[in-house]
Design an enzyme around this catalytic site. Structure first.
Site, PDB file in Angstrom:
ATOM      1  N   TYR A 141       1.017   9.094  -5.172  1.00  0.00           N
ATOM      2  CA  TYR A 141       0.401   8.144  -4.243  1.00  0.00           C
ATOM      3  C   TYR A 141      -0.699   7.347  -4.955  1.00  0.00           C
ATOM      4  CZ  TYR A 141      -2.192   6.737   0.026  1.00  0.00           C
ATOM      5  OH  TYR A 141      -2.844   6.049   1.028  1.00  0.00           O
ATOM      6  N   GLN A 177       1.274   0.448  -0.371  1.00  0.00           N
ATOM      7  CA  GLN A 177       1.871   1.762  -0.604  1.00  0.00           C
ATOM      8  C   GLN A 177       2.201   2.448   0.719  1.00  0.00           C
ATOM      9  OE1 GLN A 177       3.091   3.547  -2.961  1.00  0.00           O
ATOM     10  NE2 GLN A 177       3.237   5.490  -1.848  1.00  0.00           N
ATOM     11  N   GLU A 178       1.352   2.271   1.710  1.00  0.00           N
ATOM     12  CA  GLU A 178       1.556   2.917   3.012  1.00  0.00           C
ATOM     13  C   GLU A 178       2.688   2.270   3.807  1.00  0.00           C
ATOM     14  OE1 GLU A 178       0.353   5.553   4.290  1.00  0.00           O
ATOM     15  OE2 GLU A 178      -1.448   6.047   3.160  1.00  0.00           O
ATOM     16  N   SER A 179       2.705   0.943   3.873  1.00  0.00           N
ATOM     17  CA  SER A 179       3.591   0.286   4.843  1.00  0.00           C
ATOM     18  C   SER A 179       4.327  -0.941   4.320  1.00  0.00           C
ATOM     19  CB  SER A 179       2.758  -0.163   6.048  1.00  0.00           C
ATOM     20  OG  SER A 179       1.859  -1.201   5.659  1.00  0.00           O
TER      21      SER A 179
END
EC number: 4.2.2.n1
Length: 460
Positions: A441, A314-316
């Site tokens: 998120y 999800q972040e990168s």
């Protein structure tokens, strides 16, 4: 062979055979047990099936699932534990219930006239709709009439088969399909995904969960009006039926059923075919390079490695050189300040970033009030990773003001978006926040984690 010279033996065996025959066709006393009889027995016996919409074992080796949680709550009103018997097909479940092996069946079953001839129904507790599901690269019928032109497979003795029979009798006499009573809906969906068959029929809730695992599946059109899921009971179990109805009204009044449904279904509402298809590819292409690092960090800080992997995606998207316009960098997208706090000297080093991100998430989880239990504790910590712990504390304060449970992620995610509303954030310590972002998120991370678990299971 028996002979007339042994009349006593013949009489004894004949009587035994008669008793066995009677037992095979006579309901067990438990079939129509009253709540008092169930309490005396000391357990509620429930038939179910292993599926993500009903009953399954989670990553902590604990039983869970939508039906599982509802049944546990009902059993608590009786003051008894539950013994689940997991069977593989709807046919097996119905036959076992008819044979008196359980007090009820909770297995994602809809009300069918054919079932009403053999069983009683509890109150409807969740609405679903039958949908025609096909592969996006195969035949794509748009109407019932066009179903004549595709190969169609559904599970036997199901509401899907009953609906197809009704359509054949009333609209499309040429309609044909195959059935297999040994398969689950999930297994048939996989066959469509693997293009062994063109299309199938599935309930909307089952498809919503499974399309994340099989992203090439598409819903073509609904096959009926929405209908309700209900528990099956033996005919004559009137006292137990009344107890279930009383529980249902109380649970519905307290929004318990809505909260349980939200726990299992709310995070699957986001579906982006391109994103999920890309994620499935990257599980094969990128994840192996970092899996050991995720496992090491998870062991160090008490997380499931797949959760950390999902968060990192999800972040990168598992890109160690990722960078945002705001300056966060690396596979776990750490700010410069956070990197310093957790001992990361090079945010572009995957090993440092993953260990640092896990340490930071563990820190956030530790700093939450002890009253927050798992899994809500981890979900709320993930929200804090995204929006900051201060805003999470504000959301908890606001939740209490609004009569919500500040220890529940289910409640907190309805409150967080209000942090962008002046009438709320002006009176809170940390002020304005884009509170919808941490909700999305966490939802996406849970979604990715579910898909990752399924892909890994399929690869075993």
């Amino acid at each position: 062979m028996l002979s007339a010279s042994h009349p006593a033996r013949f009489s004894h065996l004949a009587m035994l055979s008669l008793l066995l025959a009677l037992a095979s066709c006579t309901p067990s006393p438990d079939m129509t047990a009253t709540p008092d009889a169930i309490r005396e027995r000391g357990e509620l016996v429930v038939l179910t099936r292993n599926a993500p919409t009903t009953y399954f074992i989670d990553r902590d080796d604990q039983a869970t699932g939508f039906e599982h949680d509802l049944v546990l709550d009902f059993a608590a009103t009786l003051g008894v534990p539950v013994r689940f018997e997991v069977l593989h097909s709807i046919t097996e479940i119905q036959e076992a219930l008819a044979a008196g092996r359980a007090h009820l069946a909770a297995a994602g079953l809809t009300r069918l006239e054919s079932r009403g001839d053999r069983f009683s129904f509890g109150p409807g507790y969740y609405e679903v709709q039958q949908q025609v599901i096909c592969h996006r690269n195969g035949p794509r019928p748009r109407t019932v009439e066009e179903l004549r032109e595709v190969s169609l497979l559904v599970i036997g003795d199901s509401s899907y088969e009953a609906r197809l029979k009704a359509l054949r009798d009333s609209q499309v006499p040429e309609l044909t399909w195959q059935t297999d009573s040994s398969l689950s809906t999930e297994m048939v969906l996989q066959k469509v995904w693997e293009q062994e068959v063109d299309c199938t029929v599935a309930d909307s809730n089952i498809f919503a969960i499974n399309r994340r695992y099989f992203p090439e599946l598409v819903m073509m059109f609904p096959l009926n009006e929405p209908e309700e899921l209900a528990w099956l009971l033996p005919q004559g179990a009137d006292a137990l039926s009344d107890a279930i109805t009383d529980w249902y009204h109380q649970a519905n009044e307290a929004s318990f059923i809505t909260l349980v449904a939200a726990r299992y279904y709310a995070h699957v509402e986001i579906f982006d075919y391109v994103d999920i298809a890309r994620f499935v590819r990257r599980i094969q292409e990128r994840l192996p390079e970092y899996e050991t690092l995720f496992r090491q960090a998870a062991d160090e800080y008490g997380f499931d490695w797949r959760l950390l992997a999902a968060q990192a995606y999800q972040e990168s998207h598992w890109d160690p050189a990722a960078r945002s316009p705001t300056g966060v960098r690396g596979i776990m997208m750490l700010t410069l300040r956070t990197a310093g706090e957790v001992g990361v000297t090079n945010r572009l080093d995957p090993a440092q970033s993953i260990m640092g991100g896990a340490r930071y998430l563990a820190n956030l989880r530790e700093r939450l009030p002890e009253s927050i239990e798992e899994p809500h504790r981890t979900w709320i910590a993930l929200a804090a990773y995204n929006v900051g712990l201060g805003h999470v504390h504000d959301a908890r304060v606001l939740a209490e003001r609004l009569g919500r449970n500040p220890d529940s992620w289910i409640d907190l995610r309805t409150v967080l978006p209000k942090l962008s509303q002046p009438e709320h954030y002006r009176s809170l310590r940390y002020g304005y926040a884009r509170g919808s972002e941490p909700v999305q998120y966490v939802r996406r991370i849970r979604n990715y984690e579910d898909i990752l678990n399924q892909q890994l299971a399929m690869a075993e």
